[in-house]
Every structure is written in C-alpha cells, then in structure tokens.
Design an enzyme around this catalytic site. Structure first.
Site, PDB file in Angstrom:
ATOM      1  N   HIS A  43      -2.933   4.702  -3.102  1.00 55.70           N
ATOM      2  CA  HIS A  43      -2.819   3.522  -2.251  1.00 55.70           C
ATOM      3  C   HIS A  43      -1.363   3.198  -1.930  1.00 55.70           C
ATOM      4  O   HIS A  43      -0.461   3.517  -2.690  1.00 55.70           O
ATOM      5  CB  HIS A  43      -3.418   2.292  -2.949  1.00 55.70           C
ATOM      6  CG  HIS A  43      -4.831   2.476  -3.374  1.00 55.70           C
ATOM      7  ND1 HIS A  43      -5.314   1.985  -4.562  1.00 55.70           N
ATOM      8  CD2 HIS A  43      -5.881   3.093  -2.775  1.00 55.70           C
ATOM      9  CE1 HIS A  43      -6.594   2.282  -4.671  1.00 55.70           C
ATOM     10  NE2 HIS A  43      -6.964   2.956  -3.602  1.00 55.70           N
TER      11      HIS A  43
ATOM     12  N   LYS B  22       6.790  -1.034  -6.696  1.00 55.32           N
ATOM     13  CA  LYS B  22       5.933  -1.344  -7.845  1.00 55.32           C
ATOM     14  C   LYS B  22       6.606  -0.860  -9.117  1.00 55.32           C
ATOM     15  O   LYS B  22       7.306   0.153  -9.120  1.00 55.32           O
ATOM     16  CB  LYS B  22       4.575  -0.642  -7.719  1.00 55.32           C
ATOM     17  CG  LYS B  22       3.770  -1.076  -6.514  1.00 55.32           C
ATOM     18  CD  LYS B  22       2.498  -0.266  -6.390  1.00 55.32           C
ATOM     19  CE  LYS B  22       1.723  -0.689  -5.146  1.00 55.32           C
ATOM     20  NZ  LYS B  22       0.544   0.156  -4.949  1.00 55.32           N
TER      21      LYS B  22
END
Length: 184
Positions: free
Chosen positions: A61, A71
C-alpha cells in the site's frame, strides 16, 4: 547513530538503544532530535496500529502525492517480515524491494519515506504492528501493488498456501500497471 542504510536511498532501519535490567527494558521508540541529527525532518501526525494472525499479508500500500506518507514501522507483539518497494521514477533502485524482520524482541523499526509501497507478512501466531505517519490517511489517494507481482518476486517468508490476504489486496494491480506519481 542508530540508523542503518538498506542499500536503497532514504530507506533506513532504526535500531534504538535498549536499556535492560532485571526489571525489563526501556528505550526511546521515537525521539525527534535523534531523527533531525540524521537529517530527517518529517513530523509524525498519525499513529496506526494493526493486529494480525500468522500468514496474514497486508499490502503493498501507499498514498499518492500530495498525500504521500513517510512511515516508521515496528512490531510491538510478535514478528513480521516488513517490505518496502521503491516506486520513485528515476531512482536507480526503482522496482526493487527491501525486506526485514521486525519484532517485539529486536525492536528494530523501518523508516519508509514517501515514494515507497509498504506491506508485511506475519511470521508468528500473532503480531501487532504500530506505525507512525507524517500525513493523514486520504482514501482518494490510495494506491497499491499486488503482493505476488512476478516482477517483484517477494518472498513473504510464509507459505503462500497459508497466506491470508484481504479481498481488496487480491485485486491490486502489478507494478507496471499501478498509479504512480513519485519521482526520485
């Protein structure tokens, strides 16, 4: 510094200094000053947490720009095989992936910048994953690549006949057909 290069530009492994004694352990899971010393200037604004059982594969993703997300991923229970795929057009490692075991025991974290697809598989009976993001979730900018794309040839470290994949992830496109607006 507690950061280690992966062989893919800007994709880093963070290995915190852990203090252990008879009571247990303590470590700083995130310290913005340490990240700034490394030249990392993002500001995390959202934390996500998931719980999954053995064999689950989540991903791959990402969010398209202008809603791309950096992230910082870690396992707080169990062990995962964490994967990041370079989607930055013009990158010498475009289409390559890096994989690493992240676990509650090793306390390593993967820092994944904007321009990468991310996914993981669960290697233990259960895993809980926590990751920080420097951008908010935006449904309209969702992108993804199918987990078994032959061009990537990712070894998810679990037998594929035991893999558990969501219906949504089973219909993701291949790398050559995915939406992508990232540049190196």
């Amino acid at each position: 510094m507690p950061f280690f290069e992966t062989g893919i530009a800007n994709l880093l492994v963070f290995e915190p200094r852990v203090f252990e004694d008879s009571r247990g352990y303590f470590f700083e899971a995130y310290n913005s000053a340490i990240h700034k010393q490394q030249g990392l200037t993002y500001q995390f604004i959202q934390d996500n947490q998931s719980s999954s059982s053995y064999g689950v594969i989540r991903g791959l993703h990402y969010q398209l720009n202008p809603h791309g997300q950096t992230k910082m991923v870690r396992a707080i229970v169990g062990t995962i095989y964490d994967v990041a795929v370079d989607l930055r057009k013009g990158s010498p490692t475009f289409g390559q992936y890096f994989g690493i075991e992240l676990s509650a025991a090793n306390k390593k974290q993967l820092v994944i910048p904007v321009g990468f697809a991310h996914g993981f598989s669960v290697l233990t009976e259960k895993a809980e994953v926590l990751y920080k993001c420097d951008g908010l979730y935006n449904k309209e900018s969702e992108g993804g690549i199918i987990y078994n794309d032959p061009a990537l040839n990712i070894n998810w470290q679990v037998p594929l006949d035991k893999a558990i994949i969501s219906d949504k992830d089973l219909v993701l496109p291949t790398l050559d057909a995915c939406k992508n607006n990232f540049t190196f």
